[in-house]
Design a protein around this motif. Structure first.
Motif, PDB file in Angstrom:
ATOM      1  N   GLU A 112     -12.318 -60.024 -45.953  1.00  0.00           N
ATOM      2  CA  GLU A 112     -12.208 -58.585 -45.739  1.00  0.00           C
ATOM      3  C   GLU A 112     -12.313 -57.917 -47.101  1.00  0.00           C
ATOM      4  OE1 GLU A 112      -8.733 -57.613 -43.541  1.00  0.00           O
ATOM      5  OE2 GLU A 112      -9.195 -59.001 -41.880  1.00  0.00           O
ATOM      6  N   PHE A 113     -13.503 -57.484 -47.400  1.00  0.00           N
ATOM      7  CA  PHE A 113     -13.813 -56.996 -48.748  1.00  0.00           C
ATOM      8  C   PHE A 113     -14.022 -55.490 -48.697  1.00  0.00           C
ATOM      9  CE2 PHE A 113     -16.000 -56.680 -52.798  1.00  0.00           C
ATOM     10  CZ  PHE A 113     -15.414 -57.700 -53.549  1.00  0.00           C
ATOM     11  N   ASP A 114     -13.083 -54.750 -49.258  1.00  0.00           N
ATOM     12  CA  ASP A 114     -13.134 -53.289 -49.211  1.00  0.00           C
ATOM     13  C   ASP A 114     -13.852 -52.740 -50.440  1.00  0.00           C
ATOM     14  OD1 ASP A 114     -12.789 -50.694 -48.550  1.00  0.00           O
ATOM     15  OD2 ASP A 114     -10.631 -50.623 -48.910  1.00  0.00           O
ATOM     16  N   ARG A 115     -15.126 -52.987 -50.489  1.00  0.00           N
ATOM     17  CA  ARG A 115     -15.971 -52.482 -51.580  1.00  0.00           C
ATOM     18  C   ARG A 115     -17.305 -52.109 -50.952  1.00  0.00           C
ATOM     19  NH1 ARG A 115     -17.768 -49.982 -55.854  1.00  0.00           N
ATOM     20  NH2 ARG A 115     -19.238 -51.066 -57.177  1.00  0.00           N
ATOM     21  N   ARG A 116     -17.579 -50.826 -50.837  1.00  0.00           N
ATOM     22  CA  ARG A 116     -18.695 -50.369 -50.016  1.00  0.00           C
ATOM     23  C   ARG A 116     -20.049 -50.699 -50.617  1.00  0.00           C
ATOM     24  NH1 ARG A 116     -19.203 -47.034 -45.792  1.00  0.00           N
ATOM     25  NH2 ARG A 116     -16.965 -46.594 -45.849  1.00  0.00           N
ATOM     26  N   TYR A 117     -20.206 -50.582 -51.930  1.00  0.00           N
ATOM     27  CA  TYR A 117     -21.538 -50.694 -52.509  1.00  0.00           C
ATOM     28  C   TYR A 117     -21.624 -51.862 -53.486  1.00  0.00           C
ATOM     29  CZ  TYR A 117     -22.126 -46.110 -50.440  1.00  0.00           C
ATOM     30  OH  TYR A 117     -22.198 -45.080 -49.560  1.00  0.00           O
ATOM     31  N   LEU A 118     -21.987 -53.016 -52.949  1.00  0.00           N
ATOM     32  CA  LEU A 118     -22.353 -54.171 -53.765  1.00  0.00           C
ATOM     33  C   LEU A 118     -23.871 -54.279 -53.752  1.00  0.00           C
ATOM     34  CD1 LEU A 118     -19.819 -56.940 -52.695  1.00  0.00           C
ATOM     35  CD2 LEU A 118     -20.137 -56.059 -54.996  1.00  0.00           C
ATOM     36  N   ARG A 119     -24.429 -54.671 -54.885  1.00  0.00           N
ATOM     37  CA  ARG A 119     -25.885 -54.766 -54.941  1.00  0.00           C
ATOM     38  C   ARG A 119     -26.388 -56.114 -54.450  1.00  0.00           C
ATOM     39  NH1 ARG A 119     -28.066 -52.524 -60.583  1.00  0.00           N
ATOM     40  NH2 ARG A 119     -29.990 -52.557 -59.358  1.00  0.00           N
ATOM     41  N   TRP A 120     -25.606 -57.183 -54.698  1.00  0.00           N
ATOM     42  CA  TRP A 120     -26.147 -58.521 -54.463  1.00  0.00           C
ATOM     43  C   TRP A 120     -24.992 -59.452 -54.121  1.00  0.00           C
ATOM     44  CZ3 TRP A 120     -29.437 -61.361 -58.755  1.00  0.00           C
ATOM     45  CH2 TRP A 120     -30.072 -62.475 -58.191  1.00  0.00           C
ATOM     46  N   VAL A 121     -25.082 -60.115 -52.977  1.00  0.00           N
ATOM     47  CA  VAL A 121     -24.065 -61.069 -52.554  1.00  0.00           C
ATOM     48  C   VAL A 121     -24.746 -62.374 -52.155  1.00  0.00           C
ATOM     49  CG1 VAL A 121     -22.280 -61.618 -50.852  1.00  0.00           C
ATOM     50  CG2 VAL A 121     -22.448 -59.302 -51.769  1.00  0.00           C
ATOM     51  N   ILE A 122     -24.223 -63.501 -52.661  1.00  0.00           N
ATOM     52  CA  ILE A 122     -24.730 -64.827 -52.306  1.00  0.00           C
ATOM     53  C   ILE A 122     -23.570 -65.643 -51.731  1.00  0.00           C
ATOM     54  CG2 ILE A 122     -25.823 -66.947 -53.126  1.00  0.00           C
ATOM     55  CD1 ILE A 122     -27.072 -65.349 -55.384  1.00  0.00           C
ATOM     56  N   VAL A 123     -23.780 -66.214 -50.555  1.00  0.00           N
ATOM     57  CA  VAL A 123     -22.786 -67.075 -49.914  1.00  0.00           C
ATOM     58  C   VAL A 123     -23.447 -68.425 -49.653  1.00  0.00           C
ATOM     59  CG1 VAL A 123     -21.166 -67.358 -48.018  1.00  0.00           C
ATOM     60  CG2 VAL A 123     -21.742 -65.049 -48.824  1.00  0.00           C
ATOM     61  N   ARG A 124     -22.896 -69.487 -50.249  1.00  0.00           N
ATOM     62  CA  ARG A 124     -23.505 -70.823 -50.118  1.00  0.00           C
ATOM     63  C   ARG A 124     -22.446 -71.847 -49.708  1.00  0.00           C
ATOM     64  NH1 ARG A 124     -26.312 -70.566 -55.915  1.00  0.00           N
ATOM     65  NH2 ARG A 124     -28.176 -69.333 -55.435  1.00  0.00           N
ATOM     66  N   HIS A 125     -22.766 -72.623 -48.701  1.00  0.00           N
ATOM     67  CA  HIS A 125     -21.976 -73.804 -48.320  1.00  0.00           C
ATOM     68  C   HIS A 125     -20.510 -73.464 -48.048  1.00  0.00           C
ATOM     69  CE1 HIS A 125     -25.614 -75.647 -49.693  1.00  0.00           C
ATOM     70  NE2 HIS A 125     -25.363 -75.440 -50.969  1.00  0.00           N
ATOM     71  N   CYS A 126     -20.258 -72.296 -47.509  1.00  0.00           N
ATOM     72  CA  CYS A 126     -18.900 -71.937 -47.053  1.00  0.00           C
ATOM     73  C   CYS A 126     -18.854 -72.200 -45.547  1.00  0.00           C
ATOM     74  CB  CYS A 126     -18.583 -70.487 -47.392  1.00  0.00           C
ATOM     75  SG  CYS A 126     -18.516 -70.158 -49.168  1.00  0.00           S
ATOM     76  N   TYR A 127     -18.604 -73.452 -45.175  1.00  0.00           N
ATOM     77  CA  TYR A 127     -18.803 -73.884 -43.794  1.00  0.00           C
ATOM     78  C   TYR A 127     -17.718 -73.389 -42.834  1.00  0.00           C
ATOM     79  CZ  TYR A 127     -22.267 -76.890 -45.956  1.00  0.00           C
ATOM     80  OH  TYR A 127     -23.344 -77.354 -46.659  1.00  0.00           O
ATOM     81  N   LYS A 128     -16.590 -72.907 -43.382  1.00  0.00           N
ATOM     82  CA  LYS A 128     -15.520 -72.392 -42.518  1.00  0.00           C
ATOM     83  C   LYS A 128     -15.585 -70.873 -42.349  1.00  0.00           C
ATOM     84  CE  LYS A 128     -12.161 -76.054 -43.578  1.00  0.00           C
ATOM     85  NZ  LYS A 128     -10.772 -76.347 -44.042  1.00  0.00           N
ATOM     86  N   LEU A 129     -16.401 -70.219 -43.132  1.00  0.00           N
ATOM     87  CA  LEU A 129     -16.459 -68.764 -43.094  1.00  0.00           C
ATOM     88  C   LEU A 129     -17.095 -68.286 -41.791  1.00  0.00           C
ATOM     89  CD1 LEU A 129     -15.987 -66.069 -44.559  1.00  0.00           C
ATOM     90  CD2 LEU A 129     -18.252 -66.344 -45.612  1.00  0.00           C
ATOM     91  N   GLU A 130     -16.376 -67.439 -41.056  1.00  0.00           N
ATOM     92  CA  GLU A 130     -16.869 -66.939 -39.777  1.00  0.00           C
ATOM     93  C   GLU A 130     -16.950 -65.419 -39.720  1.00  0.00           C
ATOM     94  OE1 GLU A 130     -14.717 -68.546 -36.517  1.00  0.00           O
ATOM     95  OE2 GLU A 130     -15.269 -70.624 -36.935  1.00  0.00           O
ATOM     96  N   ASN A 131     -16.072 -64.739 -40.421  1.00  0.00           N
ATOM     97  CA  ASN A 131     -16.031 -63.280 -40.328  1.00  0.00           C
ATOM     98  C   ASN A 131     -16.004 -62.651 -41.712  1.00  0.00           C
ATOM     99  OD1 ASN A 131     -15.809 -63.009 -37.418  1.00  0.00           O
ATOM    100  ND2 ASN A 131     -13.749 -63.867 -37.641  1.00  0.00           N
ATOM    101  N   ILE A 132     -16.801 -61.598 -41.877  1.00  0.00           N
ATOM    102  CA  ILE A 132     -16.749 -60.782 -43.089  1.00  0.00           C
ATOM    103  C   ILE A 132     -16.708 -59.319 -42.670  1.00  0.00           C
ATOM    104  CG2 ILE A 132     -17.989 -62.462 -44.489  1.00  0.00           C
ATOM    105  CD1 ILE A 132     -20.441 -60.693 -44.301  1.00  0.00           C
ATOM    106  N   SER A 133     -16.249 -58.464 -43.572  1.00  0.00           N
ATOM    107  CA  SER A 133     -16.089 -57.044 -43.242  1.00  0.00           C
ATOM    108  C   SER A 133     -17.447 -56.366 -43.118  1.00  0.00           C
ATOM    109  CB  SER A 133     -15.255 -56.357 -44.324  1.00  0.00           C
ATOM    110  OG  SER A 133     -15.892 -56.480 -45.584  1.00  0.00           O
ATOM    111  N   ASN A 134     -17.445 -55.265 -42.380  1.00  0.00           N
ATOM    112  CA  ASN A 134     -18.680 -54.514 -42.152  1.00  0.00           C
ATOM    113  C   ASN A 134     -19.215 -53.851 -43.411  1.00  0.00           C
ATOM    114  OD1 ASN A 134     -18.672 -55.200 -39.445  1.00  0.00           O
ATOM    115  ND2 ASN A 134     -17.555 -53.353 -38.826  1.00  0.00           N
TER     116      ASN A 134
END
Length: 860
Positions: A797-819
């Motif tokens: 749950e990441f309360d930061r509206r404007y990120l330019r670049w996000v990389i998610v790798r090999h996080c096999y348990k991750l199911e939900n992220i914030s809108n």
């Protein structure tokens, strides 16, 4: 390029002459530098149409200068020479050099006068500043016409569709569309096909397709060209900017127009087409990527290289133009290898296909076994070689040495931004530039300019700036041209086989680039190199050697030695005689000697152990105490070693980067003696270090307020227990943090989240642990880049509206992220939970976000 590189080399040579040497007076030094500056200024000011002609005169100047420098270098490296004979030879050569410079300046002045006369005649005849047929006498349009005649557009369907969508999109609000890419990639052909599409023809009242070329550097010239094509006669007294703009606006005031400007090189101030608001478009075709901020906004279409399948399809179509010809399976296998070696450039594939047309199976096989399917030189008469050489000549004059230097690396060598900048600085390329204090930024800017020129290819983005490259490379065609030019210009020489080392090949070459380190095992090669001892750089970029190979240490004037790929059992003490070294990169199984400080000029020291060597004890291994006497040191990489406690009043005031050390180098005692440190990378063996050692996090904050980058990697962390129990403060204005293996709970993220200037955060391999990471409003105020890799996180749950670049790798348990992640510019997801990847695909389709979602089985 010759005069620019020669001026760099001349500065380096003259700087080696001490005050006690009286063979060249101070007035002669300054006179020579002034004359070479005049040559360089003249080459910079020459119009592109005269560059090739002037290059012949310039070559004579450079040849004379190389002989002059060779005499000085030989004298400096061997004081046993006959001083009287040397003085006479130097005086004669100095006179020859001055005469060649005078001849060059005279010849180019005559050429300029002739060109001015021709231009005046042209203006009188046409009553215009330019005409529709004014091109360079050696233009890239030679290639464009040839390429269009091939009519072989393969693998560009997506780009054609994208361009048409922009043209017909009712919500489209761009005025300028730029189609950019390397020479020979098919830019003009693609736009021509769309331009001539019947639907496009019906969409616009007026269409203009204009070749611009390098001679058009003023917006007035372009306006005149457009008006000429529209049939508008411009009176000779109405040629000022305001009148031209007014006439153009009147001509197009009721028109919906499409203007294509092909082969644009300069940073043009475009004509004011904004008065026409009927969804008109300007399409710019160029090798140079630029942003016209003053015309609303702009859309780029960057043409990609062909994939392997499309490369083979194009090669097959070209080589087997006769449909009755058949290609056997064996020949197809060889052909696919050849096509792959063309690295996706359509023009190169077409050229190779024409060369193979009607050739035997054995000739195909022979070509497939060569490193490159084509050899590119300035003397080739093929359209592709001409176009590539023209692109090289259009590189700004003071950037040519930087570009040419990229050719020192082997084919497919991943050139990192940090490495090439270190080498440029160590070679002294900055010596002739008027630069800012942040010299690395200047070098980085030069690299970015070469990428914008489409002569250097961007491989990987920098996390702190997605528009800058982290890794780059040369296409094989440009690399082939670089190698050829460098050898003839006496800039560098590539050594891959025994015969490359003969005195005839290496004589007067300032840089030797060893691409096959085994060559150094031959005694004869060492004897040949000893006969030409004036090399200034020895770059060993061949495959890493398991067993030691002898290096030639005869080059007494050596400034740059990169021997990281060569293994030494012990530190070669012959190195200590190379007192001019500014860059040393070496792999050695033993420790550095204390006498390393005799290399007082060193600015970059990269010292690493062979990967099979392991320490027998658990304590730190320190660098020699005299490391604190190397006051010019700027970059230190010493994996497995630590900085010793400093002697009294010792400082390394120029050191800005330290990498590979452990926590033992991060004491307040050590850090306080490195006042300008901005980047540090720490490696921790968890089995050897207790949790108390992580207090060094706070040491950084106590010593530094401004800091650029901090990296901490825990090797082989114990995943069953928490390694770091808490996070101390970081430097308040730190910009980049990278953590791996620390095992922190997410609650400890509060300290990092409060940093006001943090822009990049990379969390890898158990850096933080726990199922939930939840941020609060106001945290990470300037964060732009976030990497999550190999973490056990389940909910973000990441309360930061404007990120330019996000990389998610090999996080096999991750199911939900914030809108909130819907608003990012670029999202990359690699091999994560299937349900999470499905959600990311849905976001991409719903919101049109740029996303790369990949799994081990497919790329989406």
């Amino acid at each position: 390029m010759g005069s620019c590189a020669a001026l760099i080399s001349l500065h380096q040579t003259l700087n080696r002459i001490s005050e006690s040497d009286d063979f060249l007076s101070q007035s002669d030094k300054q006179c020579l530098l002034d004359k070479m500056d005049s040559v360089l200024d003249k080459m910079e000011d020459l119009p592109s149409s005269r560059i090739v002609d002037a290059a012949a005169y310039e070559r004579r100047v450079v040849d004379a200068l190389l002989i002059f420098q060779h005499l000085i270098d030989s004298h400096l490296s061997d004081r046993d020479h006959d001083d009287i004979r040397f003085a006479l030879s130097l005086s004669e050569q100095l006179q020859i050099l001055k005469e060649e410079i005078t001849s060059f300046l005279t010849a180019t002045d005559v050429e300029e006068e002739e060109e001015e006369q021709q231009q005046q005649q042209q203006q009188q005849q046409q009553q215009q500043l330019c005409s529709s047929r004014r091109y360079s006498n050696f233009a890239s349009s030679d290639y464009s016409t040839w390429n269009q005649q091939q009519n072989l557009l393969v693998g560009l369907d997506d780009q054609i569709t994208a361009l048409k969508q922009l043209i017909f999109d009712p919500n489209y609000y761009y005025v300028v569309i730029s189609v950019v890419g390397m020479t020979g990639i098919g830019k003009t052909s693609l736009v021509k096909q769309v331009y001539n599409d019947p639907l496009v023809i019906n969409e616009f009242d007026t269409r203009l397709f204009l070749h611009i070329g390098p001679d058009y550097i003023r917006s007035e010239d372009i306006v005149l060209r457009v008006l000429d094509e529209l049939g508008v006669v411009v009176p000779s007294d109405k040629l000022d900017t305001d009148c031209l703009q007014k006439q153009l606006s009147e001509a197009l005031s009721t028109q919906k127009y499409l203007v294509v400007l092909d082969d644009v090189w300069a940073d043009l101030i475009l004509p004011d087409f904004q008065e026409n608001r009927k969804k008109s478009l300007i399409i710019i075709i160029s090798q140079i990527q630029r942003t016209y901020d003053y015309i609303y906004t702009q859309k780029f279409i960057i043409l990609p290289f062909l994939n392997d399948d499309d490369s083979w399809k194009l090669l097959h179509q070209t080589a087997f133009s006769n449909r009755e010809e058949k290609c056997s399976r064996e020949l197809e296998k060889i052909g696919k290898k050849i096509a792959k070696n063309c690295e996706g450039l359509p023009a190169a594939i077409i050229q190779v296909g024409e060369n193979l047309r009607g050739k035997s199976f054995e000739e195909w096989k022979t070509l497939s076994e060569k490193e490159d399917p084509l050899v590119i030189t300035r003397y080739d008469n093929t359209p592709l070689s001409k176009a590539l050489f023209f692109s090289y000549m259009m590189v700004p004059w003071d950037l040519k040495p930087f570009f040419l230097y990229m050719g020192v690396f082997p084919k497919h060598y991943g050139i990192s931004r940090s490495k090439i900048i270190k080498l440029w600085l160590s070679e002294g390329f900055v010596g002739f530039l008027e630069t800012e204090p942040e010299i690395e930024e200047v070098m980085g800017y030069i690299l970015d300019l070469l990428i914008k020129q489409s002569v250097v290819l961007k491989e990987k983005h920098v996390s702190v700036n997605m528009y800058r490259c982290k890794d780059c490379r040369l296409h094989f065609t440009f690399r082939s041209l670089c190698v050829s030019e460098a050898k003839s210009e006496k800039f560098f020489h590539i050594v891959k086989k025994y015969t490359d080392c003969t005195p005839g090949n290496i004589s007067r070459q300032p840089r030797l680039c060893i691409h096959n380190n085994v060559v150094l095992a031959f005694t004869q090669v060492h004897e040949w190199m000893e006969s030409v001892p004036n090399a200034r750089s020895l770059l060993c970029f061949g495959p890493k050697q398991q067993y030691p190979v002898l290096l030639p240490f005869c080059f007494r004037l050596l400034k740059v030695l990169d021997a990281l790929a060569i293994r030494f059992y012990e530190f070669p003490h012959q190195l200590l005689a190379l007192v001019h070294l500014t860059y040393l990169s070496i792999t050695c199984d033993r420790e550095l000697p204390n006498s390393i400080s005799t290399l007082w000029s060193l600015e970059v020291l990269i010292f690493t152990r062979h990967h099979n060597i392991k320490l027998l004890n658990n304590g730190p291994v320190y660098l020699p105490i005299d490391i604190w006497n190397m006051h010019k040191l700027k970059q230190l990489y010493c994996k497995g070693f630590d900085l010793p406690p400093p002697p009294d009043d010792s400082h390394l005031e120029n050191l800005i980067t330290v990498s590979g050390v452990s926590v033992h180098s991060c004491t307040v005692e050590v850090l306080s003696r490195i006042p300008n440190l901005t980047r540090i990378a720490v490696q921790i063996e968890s089995a050897h270090d207790s949790t108390e050692t992580f207090s060094f996090f706070g040491h950084l904050a106590s010593v530094y307020e401004q800091f650029e980058s901090f990296k901490c990697v825990v090797v082989n962390p114990n995943l069953s227990s928490q390694i770091v129990r808490s996070v101390s403060n970081f430097p308040m204005n730190i910009m980049k943090i990278s953590l791996s293996g620390c095992g922190l709970p997410w609650e400890n993220m509060e300290v990092i989240a409060s940093l006001p200037e943090l822009r990049v955060l990379k969390l890898r391999w158990y850096a933080f642990c726990g199922p939930l990471w939840k941020t609060s409003t106001g945290q990470f105020p300037k964060l732009e880049f976030l990497l999550l890799e190999d973490l056990d996180i389940e909910i973000l749950e990441f309360d930061r509206r404007y990120l330019r670049w996000v990389i998610v790798r090999h996080c096999y348990k991750l199911e939900n992220i914030s809108n909130q992640f819907k608003n990012i510019e670029l999202l990359e997801v690699d091999d994560c939970c299937p349900s999470f990847m499905k959600k990311m695909r849905e976001w991409r389709s719903l919101f049109g976000a740029e996303a790369k979602i990949r799994s081990s089985s497919t790329d989406l």
